[in-house]
Design an enzyme around this catalytic site. Structure first.
Site, short mmCIF file in Angstrom:
data_model
loop_
_atom_site.label_atom_id
_atom_site.label_comp_id
_atom_site.label_asym_id
_atom_site.label_seq_id
_atom_site.Cartn_x
_atom_site.Cartn_y
_atom_site.Cartn_z
N ARG A 27 46.41 33.04 33.37
CA ARG A 27 47.55 32.18 32.92
C ARG A 27 49.15 32.15 33.14
O ARG A 27 49.24 33.51 33.04
CB ARG A 27 47.44 31.91 31.28
CG ARG A 27 46.03 31.17 31.02
CD ARG A 27 45.52 31.17 29.72
NE ARG A 27 44.26 30.56 29.55
CZ ARG A 27 43.14 30.67 29.84
NH1 ARG A 27 42.88 32.31 30.18
NH2 ARG A 27 42.37 30.05 29.70
N HIS B 101 44.88 29.68 36.77
CA HIS B 101 44.24 29.86 38.14
C HIS B 101 44.82 28.94 39.31
O HIS B 101 44.12 28.46 39.90
CB HIS B 101 42.93 29.36 37.81
CG HIS B 101 42.19 30.41 37.05
ND1 HIS B 101 42.48 31.81 37.01
CD2 HIS B 101 41.05 30.23 36.19
CE1 HIS B 101 41.59 32.22 36.08
NE2 HIS B 101 40.64 31.56 35.73
N HIS C 274 35.99 34.75 41.06
CA HIS C 274 35.60 34.17 39.78
C HIS C 274 34.12 33.96 39.82
O HIS C 274 33.68 33.04 39.12
CB HIS C 274 36.35 32.91 39.51
CG HIS C 274 36.56 32.81 37.79
ND1 HIS C 274 35.77 32.59 36.75
CD2 HIS C 274 37.65 32.68 37.42
CE1 HIS C 274 35.99 32.47 35.80
NE2 HIS C 274 37.33 32.49 35.93
N GLU D 225 36.96 40.13 36.90
CA GLU D 225 37.81 39.56 37.93
C GLU D 225 39.00 40.64 38.17
O GLU D 225 39.98 40.79 37.31
CB GLU D 225 38.68 38.44 37.22
CG GLU D 225 37.53 37.31 36.84
CD GLU D 225 38.37 36.15 36.10
OE1 GLU D 225 39.29 35.78 36.35
OE2 GLU D 225 37.63 35.88 34.98
#
Length: 333
Positions: free
Chosen positions: A78, A103, A173, A299
């Site tokens: 974010r 993203h 992801h 991630e």
């Protein structure tokens, strides 16, 4: 060995599924979103099984909303208020997560069709993100290089170069479930090579506070079952969506960030990267074919909302200077 087959077409471009095989295992990758579709590795009885969540129909990736297996960017995670400042200029991004950008916006890397080239044992997927795409400055040439050698290490290399100063923070992801068939990841055991994590608010934005993991719900300094630790959290979210700061993050070399193992299959996954930390996500918001807690994400990336926090490691890119980041997922049994 790398083989491929055309699946379909989208917007006049070929959608191709690649298979990277070694003697005991294989990985499938789609050029849509540079997406990991399957990772089939043996368990302790040498039985093969897919350890990532997938869609049966490749066309379901076109409507995917949870970045299943996707390459994510230009900027993973974010950015608060969907804007950032660079050299005195304010750049306004897609608001695709409430008031924030997430993203890479509505048309991030996960929604793009990549060009492809096979060079020896490497699959090279490339995409040009135009100046202003998603609100980000600079024409960015981006490539993802996948390889899968005999050691069952899925190696991912990100390369990028831009004609303007910009920000860049890619990740993968994939949602892992090492059991190969069980419905959730709650009994997976996690070990994290991190002394601290980022405190975040209800929008999953960092508050700026860096907290010690010691004797908290975030203390995975030894292997612990995810289900055992979740009740200790004092957050609205039942599971985890937490950024861990790598113990050796000042050293920008490839290092171990986390390890996950699953008892019944005997499989273990170890994450390595040269990025400063990683996001651990337990898939709380999965829906549709895959339900919450069916898969977990590891991630590797820069800190979330880094452009809004000058004290965080910077994900800025200088013009005409290539940057390279690496992620390795190593599988063993």
């Amino acid at each position: 060995m790398i083989t491929h087959k055309k699946i379909t077409e989208l917007n006049g471009k070929e959608i191709v599924l690649f298979k990277l095989s070694n003697h005991s295992a294989y990985v499938e990758i789609l050029n849509y979103g540079a997406t990991i579709v399957s990772i089939v590795v043996p368990d302790k009885n040498n039985q093969p099984g897919n350890v990532v969540l997938t869609y049966d129909d490749p066309e379901d990736y076109f409507t995917d909303k949870v970045c299943l297996g996707s390459t994510v960017g230009r900027v993973a995670n974010r950015i608060s208020k969907a804007r950032f400042e660079l050299n005195g200029n304010t750049y306004f991004l897609d608001k695709n997560d409430g008031n924030n950008s997430n993203h890479g916006g509505f048309n991030g890397f996960n929604k793009q069709i990549f060009n492809f080239e096979v060079k020896n044992d490497k699959l090279i997927l490339s995409y040009e993100s135009k100046d202003g795409e998603g609100g980000f400055p600079g024409n960015l040439l981006f490539s993802v290089i996948y390889s899968f050698p005999e050691e069952n290490e899925l190696m991912i290399e990100y390369k990028a170069i831009s004609d303007k100063e910009t920000i860049f923070n890619p990740t993968n992801h994939a949602y892992f479930n090492l059991s190969g068939n069980k419905k959730d990841i709650l009994n997976h055991e996690l070990k994290v090579f991190a002394d601290s994590y980022l405190e975040s608010d209800h929008e999953f934005l960092p508050t700026g506070k860096i907290l010690s993991v010691q004797n908290t719900a975030f203390d995975f300094s030894d292997y612990k079952k995810i289900a055992q630790m979740m009740p200790l959290k004092n957050e609205m979210l039942k599971g985890y969506n937490t950024y861990f700061i790598s113990s050796g993050h000042a050293n920008k070399s490839l290092r171990k960030l986390a390890s996950v193992k699953e008892e019944t299959s005997g499989r273990e996954l170890t994450l390595y990267s040269d990025m400063p930390g990683f996001m651990f996500y337990t898939g709380d918001y999965l829906s549709g074919k895959h339900q919450p807690f069916e898969g977990l994400c590891l991630e590797a990336q820069f800190y979330p909302d880094a452009p809004s926090h000058s004290e965080f490691p910077s994900c800025k890119m200088e013009p005409d200077q290539e940057v390279i980041y690496k992620i390795v997922y190593k599988f063993s049994n």
